[in-house]
Design a protein around this motif. Structure first.
Motif, PDB file in Angstrom:
ATOM      1  N   GLU A 555      -3.409  -8.882  30.646  1.00 57.19           N
ATOM      2  CA  GLU A 555      -4.443  -9.640  30.188  1.00 57.19           C
ATOM      3  C   GLU A 555      -5.725  -8.775  29.645  1.00 57.19           C
ATOM      4  O   GLU A 555      -6.348  -9.406  28.754  1.00 57.19           O
ATOM      5  CB  GLU A 555      -5.322 -10.490  31.385  1.00 57.19           C
ATOM      6  CG  GLU A 555      -4.133 -11.693  32.100  1.00 57.19           C
ATOM      7  CD  GLU A 555      -3.046 -11.062  32.855  1.00 57.19           C
ATOM      8  OE1 GLU A 555      -2.327 -12.042  33.245  1.00 57.19           O
ATOM      9  OE2 GLU A 555      -2.785  -9.868  32.910  1.00 57.19           O
ATOM     10  N   MET A 556      -5.555  -7.292  30.050  1.00 56.48           N
ATOM     11  CA  MET A 556      -6.632  -6.460  29.556  1.00 56.48           C
ATOM     12  C   MET A 556      -6.571  -6.237  28.049  1.00 56.48           C
ATOM     13  O   MET A 556      -7.406  -5.765  27.464  1.00 56.48           O
ATOM     14  CB  MET A 556      -6.522  -5.277  30.387  1.00 56.48           C
ATOM     15  CG  MET A 556      -7.561  -4.433  30.101  1.00 56.48           C
ATOM     16  SD  MET A 556      -9.442  -5.109  30.573  1.00 56.48           S
ATOM     17  CE  MET A 556     -10.582  -4.248  29.286  1.00 56.48           C
ATOM     18  N   VAL A 557      -5.460  -6.283  27.574  1.00 57.81           N
ATOM     19  CA  VAL A 557      -5.193  -5.785  26.224  1.00 57.81           C
ATOM     20  C   VAL A 557      -6.047  -6.579  25.222  1.00 57.81           C
ATOM     21  O   VAL A 557      -6.672  -5.981  24.168  1.00 57.81           O
ATOM     22  CB  VAL A 557      -3.587  -6.010  25.789  1.00 57.81           C
ATOM     23  CG1 VAL A 557      -3.542  -5.866  24.159  1.00 57.81           C
ATOM     24  CG2 VAL A 557      -2.929  -5.095  26.220  1.00 57.81           C
ATOM     25  N   ALA A 558      -6.103  -7.947  25.550  1.00 56.54           N
ATOM     26  CA  ALA A 558      -7.245  -8.874  24.802  1.00 56.54           C
ATOM     27  C   ALA A 558      -8.362  -8.548  24.554  1.00 56.54           C
ATOM     28  O   ALA A 558      -9.194  -8.813  23.626  1.00 56.54           O
ATOM     29  CB  ALA A 558      -7.010  -9.985  25.458  1.00 56.54           C
ATOM     30  N   TYR A 559      -9.092  -7.615  25.590  1.00 55.72           N
ATOM     31  CA  TYR A 559     -10.404  -7.025  25.549  1.00 55.72           C
ATOM     32  C   TYR A 559     -10.771  -5.759  25.012  1.00 55.72           C
ATOM     33  O   TYR A 559     -11.529  -5.294  24.941  1.00 55.72           O
ATOM     34  CB  TYR A 559     -10.810  -7.358  27.071  1.00 55.72           C
ATOM     35  CG  TYR A 559     -11.121  -8.809  27.472  1.00 55.72           C
ATOM     36  CD1 TYR A 559     -11.993  -9.575  27.326  1.00 55.72           C
ATOM     37  CD2 TYR A 559      -9.860  -9.365  28.103  1.00 55.72           C
ATOM     38  CE1 TYR A 559     -12.043 -10.657  27.715  1.00 55.72           C
ATOM     39  CE2 TYR A 559      -9.986 -10.720  28.393  1.00 55.72           C
ATOM     40  CZ  TYR A 559     -11.042 -11.292  28.195  1.00 55.72           C
ATOM     41  OH  TYR A 559     -11.303 -12.439  28.800  1.00 55.72           O
ATOM     42  N   ALA A 560      -9.673  -5.208  24.410  1.00 57.34           N
ATOM     43  CA  ALA A 560      -9.869  -3.954  23.921  1.00 57.34           C
ATOM     44  C   ALA A 560     -10.044  -3.951  22.370  1.00 57.34           C
ATOM     45  O   ALA A 560      -9.964  -4.794  21.644  1.00 57.34           O
ATOM     46  CB  ALA A 560      -8.497  -3.075  24.101  1.00 57.34           C
ATOM     47  N   ASP A 561     -10.836  -2.954  21.956  1.00 58.58           N
ATOM     48  CA  ASP A 561     -10.989  -2.838  20.454  1.00 58.58           C
ATOM     49  C   ASP A 561      -9.813  -2.060  19.796  1.00 58.58           C
ATOM     50  O   ASP A 561      -9.501  -2.222  18.581  1.00 58.58           O
ATOM     51  CB  ASP A 561     -12.365  -2.052  20.159  1.00 58.58           C
ATOM     52  CG  ASP A 561     -13.481  -2.607  20.717  1.00 58.58           C
ATOM     53  OD1 ASP A 561     -13.821  -4.141  20.706  1.00 58.58           O
ATOM     54  OD2 ASP A 561     -14.274  -2.126  21.695  1.00 58.58           O
ATOM     55  N   LEU A 562      -9.501  -0.870  20.445  1.00 59.17           N
ATOM     56  CA  LEU A 562      -8.257  -0.291  20.245  1.00 59.17           C
ATOM     57  C   LEU A 562      -7.308  -0.102  20.871  1.00 59.17           C
ATOM     58  O   LEU A 562      -7.673   0.100  22.300  1.00 59.17           O
ATOM     59  CB  LEU A 562      -8.698   1.201  19.693  1.00 59.17           C
ATOM     60  CG  LEU A 562      -7.804   2.094  19.120  1.00 59.17           C
ATOM     61  CD1 LEU A 562      -7.297   1.690  18.085  1.00 59.17           C
ATOM     62  CD2 LEU A 562      -8.289   3.480  19.004  1.00 59.17           C
TER      63      LEU A 562
END
Length: 951
Positions: A555-562
């Protein structure tokens, strides 16, 4: 008559082309495994019988490591966000571009103000590297998973015993007669615990499980104590009350090995009140009964008093520590009758357990025919022990009163003389450590920008806090501040709110590794997602940049810029280091490695991933961090494997202790050995050094152990470690809150510090219960890790999903009847922070005032590349949606006031039947993430091996 046609059976099938040994990473056990490979793929995984941790035993998680490696959720390439944050819209990029972008973000921060980088890691098991890297970068804003998980356990133990429960100590499985397990979940250290429990059951020892929920280990216990959450400390105090009242305590042990006889100054209102009386050399004093005068408490030729008030030579009054212990815990408020209703345990049961503990400890004391010499030179012909052991885990740690609860258990152990004696709790090397451990948190930068110490450490006094001249926090998570002074692991759970709010300042970049902070590692999940995506008046994200590294599409991947794609654990090098979280047991020091048993580049077409540790080393070299570049500016280390081999934390001390020296002839300390990793691989991936037989017990005061530990580099000196019933460190903070000393808390924190920094263990109502109405929220709600999964990692594993692809809200049938709820009804569960709609399930294995569920089964749709109708996303759920990251009063984080430990077991709720009887999906639901989906075709792993054989 024609003979029947017999089927063609291969009586000697070729199961594998080769077998490689490494270390499992499906939980924190770090078991040894043998990976059988055929045709370049994993054929199966089994336990390594030579490995000291599991001795060949392997659980479902470990066996299912195949499907962790072949998970459809694996990331394949670096990703750069192209849509709005949270949308999951990315474009794939190459590593050179990804590293150039990351370097272009990090280099200006390092030059401008290193604290603008917040570097927080999850369950990475490589903090010996990541913490050192943060120190070289110069940021104070580094922390790991422990503040969300177990810092109360670590701090409570290290400030009392110089060691702790969890993975750093163990019961004496061979000799104990009576084991109490407090809040022990099945996901941690499970294979060693299962092996140990099997020994106890085989010998007829009694096992008592103290837990609101009876599952796993509790299910095989001889007795289950269904305690109300957050009241374990009261139960421990009631047991101590009974032992003191019956004079069933080990005074000889207390005087030999603890500070029970040390004199505490009684000077109410004075700057020395509650401190130890000391001589001119700083040695603690006791009262010698025979001489009728004060004496050095460390001298062995005195007869110290343990009760009474005495007048010192300088006219001050003082009492021994044990006097204060007896004074407090003999108080009627701690009697079984007084605590019974609050704990949910009958008073007669409490009295019986106390009698059983005393009987096992004193009527069945054991003596091993092992001669040893104590730290003062006294020779002992045998080792005498109290066969009562205790083990505790997250169930008592994850409460706002958890630090003092952990200390309460240690108090109980010490009264029984049951710490590191035959039959009791035992230290695992490199513990015990001095109390508190010598390493303080770094807070000043040197001329080259490097912190003066690692960002995490142990505070000894108010002067060690990481605060500014006004006493305000300097760290973005507020760790090591007056709000949470002893936060030895940092506070991962506060960083996102504080970064969003700019409290105490704005950061530029948040870099995280394996920390699913937008889902099951968040308290206040929905609001956390809003903080990650919120923008300021100028339309810029309040948290400007987020770099995230993980192996899977969480789920956290979606909130990354890189996004920096990590390898699976079978494709990289790791060091399970004595500098971090070793695999020692009580009889031997041990560490281990992981190494690539599979080449990541050959696993699927186009996949290009790198181990995050190697990426971190590359980034450090690109931005010129000291220690990561040579004098000419070139990279000092090729990758993480090279770093493991050649890096020295101090002369002769590296990440691995085995096969040091040019020829590998040294252990623990010695120059780097270029062949070291191969020596580990040849030995099954681990190294182990036996503790000498005469040094295996009484480690805190055993001359043989102390000298051995100093030679091994575990201790800076071989002085005995005095166990601390009474903590002078805590009293120093209380005095500061009362207006004494050069470093004092801001006015708004004085009462809090004075209240909770009691030098003796205390109990107080957990904050959520104290600040909400019990009528409005009458039930406790807890979330447990299942034995068959670990954190969030297992729920995308095709084999483990077959055990549980959804969760339920479990409750006792009496609880359902009380609230008009039937088995499998859909219900609303409401806390002061929100409401979730979930499906109830009756189970009699829970304390009736508590509801519970498995953690991290519930997934956000689209994450982990599960199918669009996966039960995890539709019926699965998290309790995290109900847990606030701040107290109901809103004044502090929802955390322990001493350590900052996240208090997610304090949750209070009410339950009602869902209004919409046609509901079939849990709530809340969030928009599906566009992170890819698994193939819906049935999974038949292994069929290709059969086809290849037939062909």
């Amino acid at each position: 008559m024609r003979a029947p046609v017999e089927p063609a059976i291969d009586l000697s099938p070729r199961t594998a082309d080769e077998v490689r040994t490494t270390t499992c990473y499906m939980c924190a056990c770090r078991c040894g495994i043998k990976v059988w490979l055929r045709d370049g793929q994993i054929r199966y995984i089994q336990g390594n019988p030579e490995h000291p941790v599991n001795r060949g035993v392997l659980c479902a998680k470990g066996s299912a490591g195949i499907m962790q490696h072949y998970s459809p959720a694996r990331l394949d390439k670096p990703l750069l966000r192209v849509g709005e944050r949270g949308s999951g819209e990315f474009r794939e990029i190459e590593w050179d571009e990804a590293l150039d972008i990351a370097s272009s973000w990090l280099a200006p921060i390092r030059a401008r103000n290193p604290d603008e980088l917040a570097f927080f890691t999850g369950r990475d098991q490589s903090q010996a590297l990541t913490g050192w890297w943060a120190q070289q970068f110069g940021t104070v804003n580094y922390a790991a998973h422990g503040g969300f998980c177990s810092v109360n356990m670590a701090a409570g133990g290290l400030y009392t015993l110089g060691g702790s429960f969890w993975e750093f100590g163990e019961p004496d499985w061979e000799h104990t007669r009576y084991l109490m397990m407090w809040g022990v979940a099945e996901d941690h250290d499970s294979n060693p615990i299962k092996l140990g429990l099997g020994q106890l059951k085989g010998r007829g020892a009694k096992i008592v499980a103290v837990n609101p929920v009876r599952s796993g280990y509790g299910a095989i216990a001889d007795e289950w104590i269904g305690i109300r959450p957050g009241t374990d400390g009261l139960f421990a105090f009631a047991l101590a009350h009974e032992l003191l009242k019956a004079d069933r305590i080990d005074l000889d042990y207390l005087v030999r090995y603890t500070n029970a006889h040390w004199l505490v100054v009684r000077n109410p209102g004075g700057p020395d009140d509650g401190l130890f009386a000391r001589n001119g050399d700083g040695d603690a004093l006791c009262w010698d009964r025979q001489a009728g005068t004060e004496a050095n408490a460390n001298d062995i030729g005195v007869s110290p008093a343990v009760v009474g008030e005495f007048v010192l030579a300088d006219g001050r009054r003082a009492v021994p520590v044990f006097h204060l212990v007896a004074e407090r815990y003999l108080d009627p408020q701690y009697s079984p009758d007084a605590v019974s209703e609050r704990c949910g345990i009958p008073a007669d049961t409490i009295r019986r357990i106390a009698r059983e503990l005393a009987e096992a400890a004193f009527d069945h004391a054991i003596e091993l025919p092992i001669a040893w010499t104590d730290a003062w030179g006294r020779e002992h012909a045998t080792m005498r022990g109290r066969p009562v052991a205790m083990h505790a885990m997250r169930g008592i740690s994850a409460h706002s009163n958890g630090f003092h609860t952990c200390r309460a258990l240690h108090l109980l152990q010490l009264l029984l003389g049951a710490v590191d004696t035959p039959g009791s709790f035992r230290y695992q090397p490199p513990f015990p450590k001095p109390i508190p451990p010598p390493n303080r948190p770094g807070k000043r930068r040197q001329d080259n920008g490097v912190l003066d110490a690692a960002p995490l450490g142990f505070v000894h006094s108010p002067e060690d806090l990481v605060v500014d001249a006004n006493g305000q926090p300097r760290r973005i998570d507020h760790a090591f501040s007056w709000e949470y002074p002893l936060s030895a692991h940092g506070m991962m759970h506060t960083v996102i709110r504080n970064a969003w709010a700019g409290d105490p300042y704005k950061i530029d970049t948040l870099m995280m590794f394996m920390a699913n902070m937008s889902w099951n590692s968040a308290m206040n999940t929905a609001q956390t997602m809003q903080w990650l995506t919120d923008k300021d008046e100028a339309g810029e994200y309040r948290i400007p940049r987020i770099i995230y590294a993980d192996a899977y599409a969480s789920e956290m991947v979606a909130y990354a810029d890189l996004v920096l794609p990590d390898t699976t654990y079978l494709e990289r090098f790791d060091a399970i280091s004595l500098l971090d979280r070793p695999i020692s047991d009580a009889d031997g020091a041990a560490d281990a490695i992981r190494h690539p048993v599979l080449d990541a580049a050959e696993q699927s077409p186009g996949r290009d991933v790198r181990g995050f540790q190697s990426v971190l080393i590359d980034l450090g070299a690109r931005i010129g961090l000291p220690g990561l570049v040579n004098e000419d500016g070139s990279a000092k280390y090729r990758d993480y494997a090279d770093y493991i081999t050649r890096h020295e934390r101090a002369p002769g001390v590296g990440l691995l202790a085995g096969w040091r020296g040019a020829d590998g002839e040294l252990e623990a300390k010695g120059p780097p050995n270029p062949d070291q990793l191969q020596r580990y691989i040849d030995n099954g991936g681990f190294w182990r050094s036996e503790v000498p037989e005469d040094a295996r017990y009484f480690k805190m005061a055993n001359r043989g152990y102390l000298d051995w530990a100093q030679r091994m580099g575990f201790l800076g000196h071989a002085e005995p470690i005095v166990l601390q019933l009474y903590s002078e460190t805590l009293q120093k903070f209380r005095l500061a809150a009362q207006g004494h000393g050069p470093s004092q808390p801001p006015d708004q924190h004085r009462e809090r510090v004075a209240t909770y920094f009691d030098p003796l263990p205390i109990w107080f109502e957990p904050f959520e219960g104290a600040q909400t109405s019990r009528d409005a929220f009458p039930l406790s709600a807890v979330t447990q890790r299942p034995m068959f999964m670990y954190h969030a990692w297992g729920s995308q594993n095709a084999w483990l999903r077959q055990i549980a692809a959804r969760n339920w809200m479990y409750m006792h049938p009496e609880t359902g009847a009380r609230y008009g709820i039937g088995d499998e009804d859909w219900i609303d569960v409401t806390s002061h922070n929100g409401t979730i709609t979930v499906q109830a399930k009756f189970a009699a294995n829970v304390q009736p005032d508590t509801v519970w569920t498995w953690n991290a089964i519930g997934k956000r749709r689209g994450a982990w590349r599960l199918g669009k109708d996966a039960p995890e996303g539709r019926q699965g759920f998290l309790l995290n949606h109900l847990i606030s990251d701040i107290t109901p009063r809103g004044d502090y984080a929802n955390a322990d006031p001493v350590t900052g430990q996240a208090a997610w077991f304090d949750l209070r709720v009410r339950i009602t039947k869902a209004a919409d009887t046609g509901v079939s999906t849990s709530e809340p639901q969030f928009a599906p993430l566009e992170l890819g989906q698994a193939d819906d075709k049935p999974l038949r792993y292994g069929a290709q091996f059969r086809r290849n054989r037939s062909e």
